[in-house]
Design a protein around this motif. Sequence first.
Motif, PDB file in Angstrom:
ATOM      1  N   ALA A  90       1.092  -1.065  -0.188  1.00 48.11           N
ATOM      2  CA  ALA A  90       0.127  -0.051   0.001  1.00 48.11           C
ATOM      3  C   ALA A  90       0.687   1.238  -0.335  1.00 48.11           C
ATOM      4  CB  ALA A  90      -0.191  -0.119   0.655  1.00 48.11           C
ATOM      5  N   GLY A  91       1.524   1.521  -0.933  1.00 44.93           N
ATOM      6  CA  GLY A  91       2.161   2.549  -1.448  1.00 44.93           C
ATOM      7  C   GLY A  91       2.956   2.739  -2.935  1.00 44.93           C
ATOM      8  N   GLY A  92       3.846   3.784  -3.023  1.00 46.56           N
ATOM      9  CA  GLY A  92       4.094   3.087  -4.490  1.00 46.56           C
ATOM     10  C   GLY A  92       5.168   2.581  -4.729  1.00 46.56           C
ATOM     11  N   ASP A  93       6.140   3.183  -5.555  1.00 47.26           N
ATOM     12  CA  ASP A  93       6.623   1.720  -6.369  1.00 47.26           C
ATOM     13  C   ASP A  93       8.445   1.633  -5.749  1.00 47.26           C
ATOM     14  OD1 ASP A  93       5.902   1.045  -9.162  1.00 47.26           O
ATOM     15  OD2 ASP A  93       5.619   3.564  -9.853  1.00 47.26           O
ATOM     16  N   GLY A  94       8.109   2.887  -4.607  1.00 43.91           N
ATOM     17  CA  GLY A  94       9.215   2.518  -3.791  1.00 43.91           C
ATOM     18  C   GLY A  94       9.270   1.336  -2.402  1.00 43.91           C
ATOM     19  N   THR A  95       7.734   1.519  -2.120  1.00 44.77           N
ATOM     20  CA  THR A  95       7.500   0.627  -0.793  1.00 44.77           C
ATOM     21  C   THR A  95       6.913  -0.658  -1.800  1.00 44.77           C
ATOM     22  OG1 THR A  95       5.853   2.715  -0.370  1.00 44.77           O
ATOM     23  CG2 THR A  95       5.385   0.108   0.337  1.00 44.77           C
ATOM     24  N   LEU A  96       6.879  -0.846  -2.806  1.00 45.98           N
ATOM     25  CA  LEU A  96       7.073  -2.357  -3.453  1.00 45.98           C
ATOM     26  C   LEU A  96       8.277  -2.768  -3.668  1.00 45.98           C
ATOM     27  CD1 LEU A  96       5.367  -4.616  -4.743  1.00 45.98           C
ATOM     28  CD2 LEU A  96       5.428  -3.172  -6.558  1.00 45.98           C
ATOM     29  N   ARG A  97       9.132  -1.810  -3.842  1.00 45.49           N
ATOM     30  CA  ARG A  97      10.622  -2.007  -3.687  1.00 45.49           C
ATOM     31  C   ARG A  97      11.256  -2.531  -2.623  1.00 45.49           C
ATOM     32  NH1 ARG A  97      15.676   0.675  -4.210  1.00 45.49           N
ATOM     33  NH2 ARG A  97      14.863   2.662  -3.496  1.00 45.49           N
ATOM     34  N   MET A  98      11.113  -1.654  -1.853  1.00 41.98           N
ATOM     35  CA  MET A  98      11.100  -2.147  -0.502  1.00 41.98           C
ATOM     36  C   MET A  98      10.653  -3.704  -0.438  1.00 41.98           C
ATOM     37  SD  MET A  98      10.488  -0.202   3.406  1.00 41.98           S
ATOM     38  CE  MET A  98       8.267  -1.498   3.281  1.00 41.98           C
ATOM     39  N   ILE A 111      -1.157  -4.534  -4.956  1.00 38.89           N
ATOM     40  CA  ILE A 111      -0.728  -3.964  -5.078  1.00 38.89           C
ATOM     41  C   ILE A 111      -2.414  -3.021  -4.185  1.00 38.89           C
ATOM     42  CG2 ILE A 111       0.471  -1.623  -5.913  1.00 38.89           C
ATOM     43  CD1 ILE A 111       2.084  -3.526  -7.651  1.00 38.89           C
ATOM     44  N   ILE A 112      -2.204  -1.616  -3.687  1.00 39.55           N
ATOM     45  CA  ILE A 112      -2.919  -0.736  -3.803  1.00 39.55           C
ATOM     46  C   ILE A 112      -2.214   0.742  -4.055  1.00 39.55           C
ATOM     47  CG2 ILE A 112      -4.798   0.792  -1.805  1.00 39.55           C
ATOM     48  CD1 ILE A 112      -5.155  -1.385  -0.147  1.00 39.55           C
ATOM     49  N   PRO A 113      -1.942   1.081  -5.290  1.00 45.32           N
ATOM     50  CA  PRO A 113      -1.415   1.845  -5.412  1.00 45.32           C
ATOM     51  C   PRO A 113      -1.105   3.672  -5.062  1.00 45.32           C
ATOM     52  CG  PRO A 113      -2.380   1.859  -7.056  1.00 45.32           C
ATOM     53  CD  PRO A 113      -3.498   0.732  -6.054  1.00 45.32           C
ATOM     54  N   LEU A 114      -0.624   4.019  -4.293  1.00 45.73           N
ATOM     55  CA  LEU A 114      -0.952   5.594  -3.531  1.00 45.73           C
ATOM     56  C   LEU A 114       0.200   6.137  -3.433  1.00 45.73           C
ATOM     57  CD1 LEU A 114      -2.078   4.137   0.149  1.00 45.73           C
ATOM     58  CD2 LEU A 114      -3.340   5.072  -1.698  1.00 45.73           C
ATOM     59  N   GLY A 115       0.985   6.101  -4.349  1.00 46.69           N
ATOM     60  CA  GLY A 115       2.441   6.556  -5.309  1.00 46.69           C
ATOM     61  C   GLY A 115       1.866   8.196  -5.653  1.00 46.69           C
ATOM     62  N   ASN A 118       3.389   5.503 -10.066  1.00 46.70           N
ATOM     63  CA  ASN A 118       2.437   3.957  -9.456  1.00 46.70           C
ATOM     64  C   ASN A 118       2.727   2.643 -10.633  1.00 46.70           C
ATOM     65  OD1 ASN A 118       1.118   4.167  -7.039  1.00 46.70           O
ATOM     66  ND2 ASN A 118       0.066   5.750  -7.797  1.00 46.70           N
ATOM     67  N   LEU A 119       3.720   3.160 -11.170  1.00 49.00           N
ATOM     68  CA  LEU A 119       4.174   2.394 -12.240  1.00 49.00           C
ATOM     69  C   LEU A 119       4.179   0.509 -12.822  1.00 49.00           C
ATOM     70  CD1 LEU A 119       7.753   3.953 -13.445  1.00 49.00           C
ATOM     71  CD2 LEU A 119       4.910   4.237 -14.151  1.00 49.00           C
ATOM     72  N   MET A 120       4.209  -0.047 -11.399  1.00 53.74           N
ATOM     73  CA  MET A 120       4.208  -1.443 -11.433  1.00 53.74           C
ATOM     74  C   MET A 120       2.480  -1.633 -11.099  1.00 53.74           C
ATOM     75  SD  MET A 120       6.583  -3.334 -12.463  1.00 53.74           S
ATOM     76  CE  MET A 120       5.944  -5.223 -11.575  1.00 53.74           C
ATOM     77  N   ALA A 121       1.778  -0.620 -10.170  1.00 54.30           N
ATOM     78  CA  ALA A 121       0.677  -1.214 -10.743  1.00 54.30           C
ATOM     79  C   ALA A 121       0.114  -0.701 -11.571  1.00 54.30           C
ATOM     80  CB  ALA A 121       0.203  -0.234  -9.641  1.00 54.30           C
ATOM     81  N   ARG A 122      -0.071   0.275 -12.803  1.00 58.35           N
ATOM     82  CA  ARG A 122      -0.233   0.586 -13.660  1.00 58.35           C
ATOM     83  C   ARG A 122      -0.114  -0.054 -14.664  1.00 58.35           C
ATOM     84  NH1 ARG A 122       2.427   5.992 -14.540  1.00 58.35           N
ATOM     85  NH2 ARG A 122       1.744   5.378 -16.813  1.00 58.35           N
ATOM     86  N   TYR A 123       1.203  -0.906 -14.889  1.00 60.87           N
ATOM     87  CA  TYR A 123       1.574  -2.051 -15.705  1.00 60.87           C
ATOM     88  C   TYR A 123       0.550  -3.752 -15.246  1.00 60.87           C
ATOM     89  CZ  TYR A 123       4.696  -5.139 -18.077  1.00 60.87           C
ATOM     90  OH  TYR A 123       5.354  -6.105 -19.004  1.00 60.87           O
TER      91      TYR A 123
END
Length: 320
Positions: A90-98, A111-115, A118-123
């Motif tokens: 629940a965040g942006g691409d940086g949260t997912l990368r973490m 993913i809940i896209p909050l950044g 949100n490139l990965m969420a969109r993809y």
Amino acid sequence: MSRQPADRVGTVSLEIGIGERMSPTSVKNLVIIAENPRAGATSGHRLVVELTEMLEALDYRVRILTSVEEIQASIQEAQRREELACIVSAGGDGTLRMIGPWADPETPIAIIPLGTENLMARYLGFTVDVATTAKWITKGNRRKLDAGLANGQFFLVMASVGFDADVVTRVHEARTGHIRHWSYALPLLTSIRDYRYPELRIRSSNHRRSLRAKWAFVFNVPMYAMGLPIVPDADDSDGRLDLCSMRNGSLLRAFVYLAGILMGRHRYWNDVHSERAESMVIEADEPVNFQLDGDPGGQLPLTIEALESRLTFGTPPSET
């Protein structure tokens, strides 16, 4: 991230039409939601709570965590105990990368896209519609994706070296809260004024001879800010990364490259190089920044390698 975790455990057995209800005695019925309170608007936490209530109604146990240390420890312990059904970023691409390095290759991620971008969420097709996200978690299919490793740092979307990394670094140095698109305005103008386009030397696993360039983009998936199609055919599951480098550096040439990218013609030009490789090394004779998935990564030299089939993501459930 703050150090205040919230741990919610659901025991209600309600059928709400999202998917097959998982029994509370099932082994893998724990969902960990890693929430970045710095990402997105204040409404983001409301979406996290809504998803939690939906999953609890299906007898999943849900933990909402905001502390980096708690998230890592909980993910690793739940995987060791073989009780983790899904990780939700629940965040942006940086949260997912973490989260990525802590997830086992077989652990599903949603993913809940909050950044900002949100490139990965969109993809992958994730949106802020948490009812749909709940369907992905409970009934969705699974999809394996590669990842990348850059100087030991995990990334999912792309790495880049040069002008845009200089802008990203300036944005994060000036950051005081949520990053919005307008947060890039002043750093962009500063980079336009100050960046001098140092020469980069790029070697890939395909050849030992160094390629000379002023820009370098290395993609795992075909996504970039503002939807720019720099490498539109990048393959997310071939065990390789897609390089696009540009030889000339100047503000005027930047606009030329941008026009070529928008027209889909840039990779036919003599001063643009594209290839797919399992690993790459990028060096320079002076300090040059690189960025990973929109976050500062550090300075050159940079060693990048592909991690084949490193993560599993949810995909939309099959329609029946």
